[in-house]
Design a protein around this motif. Structure first.
Motif, mmCIF file in Angstrom:
data_model
loop_
_atom_site.group_PDB
_atom_site.id
_atom_site.type_symbol
_atom_site.label_atom_id
_atom_site.label_comp_id
_atom_site.label_asym_id
_atom_site.label_seq_id
_atom_site.Cartn_x
_atom_site.Cartn_y
_atom_site.Cartn_z
ATOM 1 N N ARG A 154 0.811 -1.221 0.000
ATOM 2 C CA ARG A 154 0.000 0.000 0.000
ATOM 3 C C ARG A 154 0.844 1.270 0.000
ATOM 4 N NH1 ARG A 154 -2.373 2.868 4.398
ATOM 5 N NH2 ARG A 154 -1.579 1.308 5.855
ATOM 6 N N ASN A 155 1.937 1.259 0.744
ATOM 7 C CA ASN A 155 2.760 2.453 0.893
ATOM 8 C C ASN A 155 4.014 2.446 0.024
ATOM 9 O OD1 ASN A 155 1.171 3.828 2.981
ATOM 10 N ND2 ASN A 155 1.739 2.080 4.276
ATOM 11 N N GLY A 156 4.198 1.403 -0.768
ATOM 12 C CA GLY A 156 5.328 1.359 -1.681
ATOM 13 C C GLY A 156 6.674 1.195 -1.018
ATOM 14 N N VAL A 157 6.708 0.517 0.128
ATOM 15 C CA VAL A 157 7.963 0.380 0.869
ATOM 16 C C VAL A 157 8.463 -1.066 0.907
ATOM 17 C CG1 VAL A 157 7.534 2.424 2.276
ATOM 18 C CG2 VAL A 157 6.683 0.188 3.056
ATOM 19 N N GLY A 158 7.822 -1.935 0.148
ATOM 20 C CA GLY A 158 8.231 -3.338 0.139
ATOM 21 C C GLY A 158 7.592 -4.171 1.220
ATOM 22 N N THR A 159 6.615 -3.609 1.923
ATOM 23 C CA THR A 159 5.897 -4.322 2.981
ATOM 24 C C THR A 159 4.459 -4.537 2.525
ATOM 25 O OG1 THR A 159 7.246 -3.217 4.648
ATOM 26 C CG2 THR A 159 5.234 -4.302 5.409
ATOM 27 N N TYR A 160 4.046 -5.797 2.424
ATOM 28 C CA TYR A 160 2.753 -6.125 1.817
ATOM 29 C C TYR A 160 1.674 -6.383 2.861
ATOM 30 C CZ TYR A 160 5.236 -6.540 -2.596
ATOM 31 O OH TYR A 160 5.993 -6.261 -3.707
ATOM 32 N N TRP A 449 8.733 0.348 -9.786
ATOM 33 C CA TRP A 449 8.570 -0.285 -8.481
ATOM 34 C C TRP A 449 7.265 0.162 -7.823
ATOM 35 C CZ3 TRP A 449 12.162 -3.953 -7.932
ATOM 36 C CH2 TRP A 449 13.368 -3.810 -8.618
ATOM 37 N N THR A 450 6.928 -0.427 -6.704
ATOM 38 C CA THR A 450 5.643 -0.139 -6.069
ATOM 39 C C THR A 450 5.584 1.247 -5.433
ATOM 40 O OG1 THR A 450 6.381 -1.265 -4.050
ATOM 41 C CG2 THR A 450 5.132 -2.568 -5.654
ATOM 42 N N ASP A 451 6.718 1.940 -5.340
ATOM 43 C CA ASP A 451 6.699 3.327 -4.853
ATOM 44 C C ASP A 451 6.624 4.326 -6.002
ATOM 45 O OD1 ASP A 451 9.230 3.173 -5.926
ATOM 46 O OD2 ASP A 451 10.290 3.820 -4.116
ATOM 47 N N GLY A 452 6.551 3.839 -7.239
ATOM 48 C CA GLY A 452 6.459 4.709 -8.401
ATOM 49 C C GLY A 452 7.783 5.054 -9.042
ATOM 50 N N SER A 453 8.883 4.783 -8.370
ATOM 51 C CA SER A 453 10.194 5.041 -8.971
ATOM 52 C C SER A 453 10.501 3.990 -10.035
ATOM 53 C CB SER A 453 11.286 5.029 -7.897
ATOM 54 O OG SER A 453 11.412 3.725 -7.330
ATOM 55 N N SER A 454 11.418 4.334 -10.942
ATOM 56 C CA SER A 454 11.755 3.434 -12.044
ATOM 57 C C SER A 454 13.263 3.314 -12.201
ATOM 58 C CB SER A 454 11.156 3.933 -13.362
ATOM 59 O OG SER A 454 9.748 3.919 -13.328
ATOM 60 N N ASN A 455 13.681 2.150 -12.677
ATOM 61 C CA ASN A 455 15.076 1.912 -13.051
ATOM 62 C C ASN A 455 15.113 1.271 -14.419
ATOM 63 O OD1 ASN A 455 15.362 1.221 -9.702
ATOM 64 N ND2 ASN A 455 16.792 2.677 -10.619
ATOM 65 N N ASN A 456 16.111 1.634 -15.204
ATOM 66 C CA ASN A 456 16.298 1.059 -16.529
ATOM 67 C C ASN A 456 17.532 0.155 -16.506
ATOM 68 O OD1 ASN A 456 15.057 1.235 -19.247
ATOM 69 N ND2 ASN A 456 17.146 1.764 -19.855
#
Length: 472
Positions: A154-160, A449-456
């Motif tokens: 829910r909060n995008g921190v890797g905790t489900y 990622w689940t926090d909205g950040s992206s990596n290429n």
């Protein structure tokens, strides 16, 4: 134009003369007739290999692992097997940040309302324990008949947490807070009472994990996740589908454009392909795809590694269906003999490359109105073939369910979700699997990622699985 005509001719020719699937059910050891329902794919026994977790309705739950050419059950502990309870839904994710996935078994011993046996939330420590049986968690038991469960960071921190779609009782949203299971649904204003059926979660609308819930006898929900708080946009965005009864649901990139759309099946009603537009979703399903059926699970995957996804519709008591999504978003139905299962009592399905050969296996469960064994299929794929598998992990080294992988090539930007469950009772492997087209060149993959950040990430070699871990 010539390329489109050739592609269409190629598809029709291939589908007319080749058997798409082969039946490999013979590799399942002790494959007895039973009542089975949901299937998940996870590494619950921590041996570094995925298992098919198969639920049993007053039959034992199974953990089928691939060993020496066979699928065999590896877990027989009573709290896991649990053949007294009526387990139908299952999902796995890391709720305690230990890098391993916990397992939610949804039990339903009645059609609607209050039930006798609660769900189980299993943690594999030195032994398997049910977190719901710890005294401080007893007040949070789910004693309402449910159908599906889906994991949500829910909060995008890797905790489900676990969103539990109940039937005739309030929806639950369980999180582990200060080592205690708490139902956050009332606080989040999502404790709605409806005929809950399917639920999926991922990057549907925004940068965090949104939730789409397909319901029965009431409107669907589409929860936009705004900083961990959910707002229902189903009506505004045209996916309420008030007069249909939701079942199997999945997320797919229907136009190979780098964003996710919603595919949802309705029980004996018209099936939908909700294409995401600028202002709302539009149903672009063809008449053949819409045709009502007794649908259970819907899966989108590239079974034959040709670079074009298929949509598999698993039905109960009538024939299954398979469609291929062409490059221009057209659907072509693939005739099935193997895997058709006209008399199959399909209740669940999941995909995984369980034998690590680069081709997905499709496991089907059966039950509800009669006992049947499991079925296992894989596509007839001509060698050599090319594929790519991307396995994103959280900062805690657990599967990053709900993240989005985008394949960037000279032909497409193709988004796939890392499945969080539970399109209906089930959950796929936490890997984005891509077959590659003729003359296709892979440039990179992007992970959102689940926090909205992206990596290429650059891709140097094909025919392998890449593991990418999120930076802190």
């Amino acid at each position: 134009m010539k390329l489109i005509i050739y592609f269409t001719f190629f598809l029709i020719t291939k589908m007319a003369f080749a058997e798409f699937f082969q039946d490999i059910s013979n590799i399942i050891k002790n494959n007895k007739e039973r009542l089975s329902y949901g299937i998940s794919v996870t590494d619950f026994n921590k041996d570094g290999q995925f298992e098919f977790i198969v639920t049993g309705f007053r039959h034992p739950n199974l953990a089928l692992s691939y060993k020496k050419g066979y699928l065999e059950n590896l877990i027989n502990e009573e709290v896991f097997s649990d053949n007294i309870r009526s387990t139908i839904g299952v999902a796995a994710c890391d709720i305690d940040n230990d890098g391993f996935e916990e397992l939610y078994f949804l039990n339903t011993d009645t059609y609607s309302g209050r039930k006798q046996y609660s769900d189980r939330l299993l943690d594999n420590q030195t032994k398997i324990i049910d977190l719901f049986e710890i005294e401080k968690n007893l007040k949070s038991l789910n004693l309402t008949a449910g159908r599906s469960v889906v994991c949500v960071d829910r909060n995008g921190v890797g905790t489900y947490g676990f969103y539990v779609a109940n039937y005739g009782g309030p929806t639950r949203f369980y999180e582990l807070i200060n080592n205690q299971i708490i139902d956050k649904a009332p606080m989040l204003n999502i404790d709605k009472i409806t005929g809950g059926r399917a639920a999926v979660s991922g990057h549907i609308l925004g940068n965090h994990m949104d939730i789409f819930a397909a319901n029965e006898r009431g409107p669907n929900f589409l929860y936009f996740n705004e900083d961990g708080i959910f707002k229902d946009f189903a009506g505004k965005l045209g996916v309420e589908d008030v007069f249909e009864n939701g079942r199997g649901t999945t997320l797919t990139d229907f136009l190979y454009r780098g964003q996710l759309d919603i595919v949802t099946g309705n029980w004996e009603g018209e099936h939908r392909i909700f294409l995401k537009g600028d202002k709302k979703f539009k149903d672009v399903a063809t008449s053949a795809f819409k045709t009502p059926s007794r649908v259970r699970t819907v899966i989108s995957a590239d079974f034959d590694n040709d670079g074009y996804d298929e949509i598999f519709i698993n039905n109960i008591g009538e024939a299954n269906k398979l469609f291929k999504i062409s490059n221009d978003g057209e659907l072509y139905q693939i005739d099935l003999n193997v895997g058709l299962e006209k008399n199959g009592l399909g209740t669940g399905a999941a995909v995984a490359d369980i034998d690590n050969d680069g081709i997905l296996e499709l496991l089907l469960s059966h039950g509800e109105s009669g006992m049947q064994p499991l079925s296992l299929y894989k596509a007839n794929v001509n060698r050599p073939f090319r594929y790519l598998r991307i396995f994103p992990k959280t900062i805690y080294n657990a599967p990053a369910r709900g993240s989005t992988v985008i394949l960037n090539t000279n032909f497409r930007k193709h988004a796939k979700t890392i499945d969080a469950g539970s399109g209906y009772l089930c959950q796929m492997e936490p890997i984005a699997h891509y077959g590659l087209r003729v003359n296709e060149k892979v440039e990179s993959v992007t992970i959102k990622w689940t926090d909205g950040s992206s990596n290429n990430f650059k891709i140097d070699k094909l025919n392998k699985t890449y593991i990418f871990k999120k930076d802190i």
